[in-house]
Design a protein around this motif. Structure first.
Motif, PDB file in Angstrom:
ATOM      1  N   SER A  60       0.846  -1.314  -0.004  1.00 34.89           N
ATOM      2  CA  SER A  60      -0.154  -0.027   0.036  1.00 34.89           C
ATOM      3  C   SER A  60       0.876   1.373   0.139  1.00 34.89           C
ATOM      4  O   SER A  60       1.890   1.359   0.291  1.00 34.89           O
ATOM      5  CB  SER A  60      -0.715  -0.042   1.198  1.00 34.89           C
ATOM      6  OG  SER A  60      -0.384   0.271   2.526  1.00 34.89           O
ATOM      7  N   LEU A  61       0.221   2.236  -0.178  1.00 34.03           N
ATOM      8  CA  LEU A  61       0.942   3.585  -0.250  1.00 34.03           C
ATOM      9  C   LEU A  61       1.089   4.003   1.369  1.00 34.03           C
ATOM     10  O   LEU A  61       2.230   4.759   1.388  1.00 34.03           O
ATOM     11  CB  LEU A  61      -0.041   4.770  -0.894  1.00 34.03           C
ATOM     12  CG  LEU A  61      -0.036   4.362  -2.383  1.00 34.03           C
ATOM     13  CD1 LEU A  61      -0.973   5.653  -2.956  1.00 34.03           C
ATOM     14  CD2 LEU A  61       1.269   4.411  -3.251  1.00 34.03           C
ATOM     15  N   ASP A  62       0.524   3.525   1.972  1.00 34.49           N
ATOM     16  CA  ASP A  62       0.828   3.846   3.604  1.00 34.49           C
ATOM     17  C   ASP A  62       2.057   3.104   3.918  1.00 34.49           C
ATOM     18  O   ASP A  62       2.859   3.677   4.572  1.00 34.49           O
ATOM     19  CB  ASP A  62      -0.424   3.664   4.401  1.00 34.49           C
ATOM     20  CG  ASP A  62      -1.532   4.486   4.235  1.00 34.49           C
ATOM     21  OD1 ASP A  62      -1.499   5.868   3.877  1.00 34.49           O
ATOM     22  OD2 ASP A  62      -2.439   4.129   4.595  1.00 34.49           O
ATOM     23  N   GLU A  63       2.057   1.977   3.488  1.00 32.33           N
ATOM     24  CA  GLU A  63       3.298   0.852   3.778  1.00 32.33           C
ATOM     25  C   GLU A  63       4.626   1.734   2.867  1.00 32.33           C
ATOM     26  O   GLU A  63       5.786   1.637   3.756  1.00 32.33           O
ATOM     27  CB  GLU A  63       3.178  -0.458   3.383  1.00 32.33           C
ATOM     28  CG  GLU A  63       2.216  -1.092   4.036  1.00 32.33           C
ATOM     29  CD  GLU A  63       2.011  -2.579   3.665  1.00 32.33           C
ATOM     30  OE1 GLU A  63       2.607  -3.440   4.245  1.00 32.33           O
ATOM     31  OE2 GLU A  63       1.137  -2.770   2.699  1.00 32.33           O
ATOM     32  N   THR A  64       4.451   2.172   1.703  1.00 35.48           N
ATOM     33  CA  THR A  64       5.614   2.641   1.112  1.00 35.48           C
ATOM     34  C   THR A  64       6.046   4.216   1.880  1.00 35.48           C
ATOM     35  O   THR A  64       7.315   4.208   2.044  1.00 35.48           O
ATOM     36  CB  THR A  64       5.071   3.087  -0.341  1.00 35.48           C
ATOM     37  OG1 THR A  64       4.586   1.799  -0.869  1.00 35.48           O
ATOM     38  CG2 THR A  64       6.086   3.629  -1.076  1.00 35.48           C
ATOM     39  N   ALA A  65       5.023   4.810   2.417  1.00 30.38           N
ATOM     40  CA  ALA A  65       5.197   5.932   2.829  1.00 30.38           C
ATOM     41  C   ALA A  65       6.045   5.665   4.424  1.00 30.38           C
ATOM     42  O   ALA A  65       7.102   6.401   4.555  1.00 30.38           O
ATOM     43  CB  ALA A  65       4.374   6.906   3.495  1.00 30.38           C
ATOM     44  N   ALA A  66       5.672   4.860   4.871  1.00 31.79           N
ATOM     45  CA  ALA A  66       6.418   4.489   6.124  1.00 31.79           C
ATOM     46  C   ALA A  66       7.900   3.929   5.658  1.00 31.79           C
ATOM     47  O   ALA A  66       8.781   4.226   6.457  1.00 31.79           O
ATOM     48  CB  ALA A  66       5.662   3.202   6.970  1.00 31.79           C
ATOM     49  N   LYS A  67       8.123   3.131   4.817  1.00 33.43           N
ATOM     50  CA  LYS A  67       9.293   2.636   4.397  1.00 33.43           C
ATOM     51  C   LYS A  67      10.421   3.553   4.023  1.00 33.43           C
ATOM     52  O   LYS A  67      11.541   3.734   4.331  1.00 33.43           O
ATOM     53  CB  LYS A  67       9.388   1.443   3.555  1.00 33.43           C
ATOM     54  CG  LYS A  67       8.815   0.229   3.692  1.00 33.43           C
ATOM     55  CD  LYS A  67       8.954  -0.742   2.630  1.00 33.43           C
ATOM     56  CE  LYS A  67       8.355  -2.288   3.244  1.00 33.43           C
ATOM     57  NZ  LYS A  67       9.426  -3.065   3.418  1.00 33.43           N
ATOM     58  N   LEU A  68       9.699   4.690   3.440  1.00 30.49           N
ATOM     59  CA  LEU A  68      10.558   5.948   2.875  1.00 30.49           C
ATOM     60  C   LEU A  68      10.813   6.706   4.008  1.00 30.49           C
ATOM     61  O   LEU A  68      11.900   7.343   4.130  1.00 30.49           O
ATOM     62  CB  LEU A  68       9.770   6.516   1.732  1.00 30.49           C
ATOM     63  CG  LEU A  68       9.407   5.694   0.261  1.00 30.49           C
ATOM     64  CD1 LEU A  68       8.933   6.667  -0.747  1.00 30.49           C
ATOM     65  CD2 LEU A  68      11.070   5.648  -0.083  1.00 30.49           C
ATOM     66  N   LYS A  69       9.790   7.115   4.744  1.00 32.99           N
ATOM     67  CA  LYS A  69      10.149   7.703   5.918  1.00 32.99           C
ATOM     68  C   LYS A  69      11.265   7.233   6.841  1.00 32.99           C
ATOM     69  O   LYS A  69      12.193   7.906   7.198  1.00 32.99           O
ATOM     70  CB  LYS A  69       8.946   7.694   6.646  1.00 32.99           C
ATOM     71  CG  LYS A  69       8.996   8.849   7.909  1.00 32.99           C
ATOM     72  CD  LYS A  69       7.868   8.712   8.983  1.00 32.99           C
ATOM     73  CE  LYS A  69       8.049   9.669  10.081  1.00 32.99           C
ATOM     74  NZ  LYS A  69       6.807  10.104  10.734  1.00 32.99           N
ATOM     75  N   GLN A  70      11.163   5.890   7.023  1.00 31.16           N
ATOM     76  CA  GLN A  70      12.458   5.289   7.745  1.00 31.16           C
ATOM     77  C   GLN A  70      13.757   5.437   7.141  1.00 31.16           C
ATOM     78  O   GLN A  70      14.941   5.947   7.581  1.00 31.16           O
ATOM     79  CB  GLN A  70      12.087   3.865   8.020  1.00 31.16           C
ATOM     80  CG  GLN A  70      13.225   3.240   8.982  1.00 31.16           C
ATOM     81  CD  GLN A  70      12.841   1.894   9.476  1.00 31.16           C
ATOM     82  OE1 GLN A  70      11.850   1.336   9.054  1.00 31.16           O
ATOM     83  NE2 GLN A  70      13.572   1.474  10.475  1.00 31.16           N
TER      84      GLN A  70
END
Length: 155
Positions: A60-70
Protein backbone atom coordinates in the motif's frame (compact mmCIF):
# COMPACT_ATOMS: atom_id res chain seq x y z
CA UNK A 1 26.05 -1.88 5.31
CA UNK A 2 29.37 -0.78 6.83
CA UNK A 3 30.08 2.88 7.47
CA UNK A 4 31.56 4.68 4.49
CA UNK A 5 34.05 6.62 6.66
CA UNK A 6 35.55 5.27 9.86
CA UNK A 7 35.80 8.50 11.87
CA UNK A 8 33.25 10.90 10.37
CA UNK A 9 30.54 8.36 9.58
CA UNK A 10 28.12 8.41 6.67
CA UNK A 11 26.77 11.96 6.92
CA UNK A 12 27.88 15.43 5.90
CA UNK A 13 26.24 18.78 6.49
CA UNK A 14 23.38 20.46 4.68
CA UNK A 15 25.65 23.51 4.43
CA UNK A 16 28.11 21.56 2.28
CA UNK A 17 25.34 20.01 0.15
CA UNK A 18 23.80 23.44 -0.46
CA UNK A 19 27.24 24.74 -1.46
CA UNK A 20 27.41 21.98 -4.08
CA UNK A 21 24.01 23.09 -5.43
CA UNK A 22 24.86 26.80 -5.61
CA UNK A 23 28.28 26.04 -7.08
CA UNK A 24 26.68 23.92 -9.78
CA UNK A 25 24.16 26.69 -10.48
CA UNK A 26 27.04 29.19 -10.88
CA UNK A 27 28.92 26.85 -13.23
CA UNK A 28 26.09 25.25 -15.20
CA UNK A 29 23.11 27.54 -14.74
CA UNK A 30 19.95 26.98 -12.75
CA UNK A 31 18.08 24.87 -15.30
CA UNK A 32 20.96 22.48 -16.11
CA UNK A 33 21.66 22.07 -12.39
CA UNK A 34 18.01 21.26 -11.68
CA UNK A 35 18.03 18.62 -14.43
CA UNK A 36 21.27 17.08 -13.16
CA UNK A 37 20.16 17.01 -9.51
CA UNK A 38 16.72 15.63 -10.32
CA UNK A 39 18.28 12.90 -12.47
CA UNK A 40 20.77 12.05 -9.72
CA UNK A 41 17.92 11.92 -7.21
CA UNK A 42 15.88 9.61 -9.43
CA UNK A 43 18.83 7.24 -9.72
CA UNK A 44 19.17 7.28 -5.92
CA UNK A 45 15.44 6.65 -5.50
CA UNK A 46 15.45 3.72 -7.91
CA UNK A 47 18.32 2.09 -6.04
CA UNK A 48 16.60 2.79 -2.72
CA UNK A 49 13.39 1.16 -3.95
CA UNK A 50 15.35 -1.95 -4.94
CA UNK A 51 17.16 -2.00 -1.58
CA UNK A 52 13.82 -1.68 0.26
CA UNK A 53 12.21 -4.45 -1.79
CA UNK A 54 9.57 -2.16 -3.31
CA UNK A 55 10.12 -3.23 -6.92
CA UNK A 56 7.34 -5.40 -8.28
CA UNK A 57 5.39 -5.42 -5.02
CA UNK A 58 1.82 -4.42 -4.38
CA UNK A 59 2.29 -2.86 -0.94
CA UNK A 60 0.00 0.00 0.00
CA UNK A 61 0.95 3.64 -0.32
CA UNK A 62 0.80 3.89 3.49
CA UNK A 63 3.38 1.08 3.79
CA UNK A 64 5.50 2.71 1.09
CA UNK A 65 5.38 6.04 2.95
CA UNK A 66 6.47 4.32 6.17
CA UNK A 67 9.40 2.60 4.43
CA UNK A 68 10.51 5.83 2.74
CA UNK A 69 10.11 7.78 5.98
CA UNK A 70 12.39 5.33 7.74
CA UNK A 71 14.97 5.22 4.93
CA UNK A 72 15.02 8.96 4.16
CA UNK A 73 14.08 10.39 7.56
CA UNK A 74 15.58 10.61 11.02
CA UNK A 75 16.46 6.89 11.21
CA UNK A 76 17.92 6.92 7.69
CA UNK A 77 19.80 9.37 5.51
CA UNK A 78 17.91 12.46 6.78
CA UNK A 79 17.10 13.68 3.27
CA UNK A 80 13.50 14.53 4.25
CA UNK A 81 10.52 13.33 6.24
CA UNK A 82 7.88 11.54 4.15
CA UNK A 83 4.55 12.09 5.91
CA UNK A 84 2.10 10.46 3.53
CA UNK A 85 1.55 9.29 -0.01
CA UNK A 86 -1.93 9.55 -1.50
CA UNK A 87 -3.48 8.64 -4.84
CA UNK A 88 -5.96 11.00 -6.49
CA UNK A 89 -7.16 9.54 -9.77
CA UNK A 90 -3.91 8.83 -11.66
CA UNK A 91 -1.87 11.31 -9.62
CA UNK A 92 0.34 10.21 -6.73
CA UNK A 93 1.04 12.97 -4.19
CA UNK A 94 3.91 12.69 -1.71
CA UNK A 95 3.85 15.03 1.30
CA UNK A 96 7.28 15.83 2.78
CA UNK A 97 8.86 18.24 5.26
CA UNK A 98 12.38 19.14 6.32
CA UNK A 99 13.69 18.55 2.82
CA UNK A 100 17.40 19.15 2.38
CA UNK A 101 16.57 21.36 -0.61
CA UNK A 102 14.38 23.79 1.39
CA UNK A 103 16.63 23.87 4.46
CA UNK A 104 17.98 27.32 5.25
CA UNK A 105 16.11 29.00 2.41
CA UNK A 106 14.39 32.33 3.15
CA UNK A 107 10.60 32.57 3.11
CA UNK A 108 9.27 33.09 -0.44
CA UNK A 109 12.47 31.67 -1.95
CA UNK A 110 11.81 30.35 -5.46
CA UNK A 111 13.97 27.27 -4.70
CA UNK A 112 12.43 23.99 -5.84
CA UNK A 113 13.28 20.59 -4.44
CA UNK A 114 15.35 18.87 -7.11
CA UNK A 115 17.44 16.07 -5.63
CA UNK A 116 14.84 15.33 -2.92
CA UNK A 117 11.94 15.18 -5.35
CA UNK A 118 14.06 13.08 -7.69
CA UNK A 119 14.81 10.54 -4.96
CA UNK A 120 11.12 10.17 -4.12
CA UNK A 121 10.28 10.12 -7.84
CA UNK A 122 12.66 7.26 -8.60
CA UNK A 123 11.29 5.20 -5.73
CA UNK A 124 7.67 5.79 -6.75
CA UNK A 125 8.45 4.89 -10.37
CA UNK A 126 9.94 1.60 -9.24
CA UNK A 127 6.92 0.88 -7.05
CA UNK A 128 4.44 1.72 -9.81
CA UNK A 129 6.47 0.02 -12.55
CA UNK A 130 6.03 2.92 -14.98
CA UNK A 131 7.59 6.21 -16.04
CA UNK A 132 6.12 9.23 -14.32
CA UNK A 133 6.23 12.99 -14.69
CA UNK A 134 7.14 14.78 -11.45
CA UNK A 135 6.29 18.31 -10.33
CA UNK A 136 6.96 20.15 -7.06
CA UNK A 137 3.53 21.71 -6.50
CA UNK A 138 3.51 23.07 -2.93
CA UNK A 139 6.39 24.44 -0.90
CA UNK A 140 6.98 25.20 2.77
CA UNK A 141 8.92 28.21 1.50
CA UNK A 142 5.82 29.68 -0.12
CA UNK A 143 3.15 29.11 2.52
CA UNK A 144 2.56 25.37 2.24
CA UNK A 145 2.52 23.02 5.20
CA UNK A 146 4.53 20.48 3.17
CA UNK A 147 6.73 20.20 0.13
CA UNK A 148 4.37 18.24 -2.13
CA UNK A 149 5.57 16.25 -5.12
CA UNK A 150 2.98 15.13 -7.66
CA UNK A 151 3.60 12.26 -10.06
CA UNK A 152 1.48 11.39 -13.09
CA UNK A 153 1.97 8.64 -15.68
CA UNK A 154 3.72 9.59 -18.91
CA UNK A 155 1.88 8.79 -22.12
Amino acid sequence: MPELRTELGDFSSIICFKAVITGMEDALGEKATAIALTTAGRARGKKLAKDLGLVGTSISLDETAAKLKQALGKEGTRLCIVHKIVAEDETIKVYTTETVCSAGEPLNSPRKCTFTMGAVWGAIEQLMGKRLKGVHTESVLRGGTHDVFEFTPLG
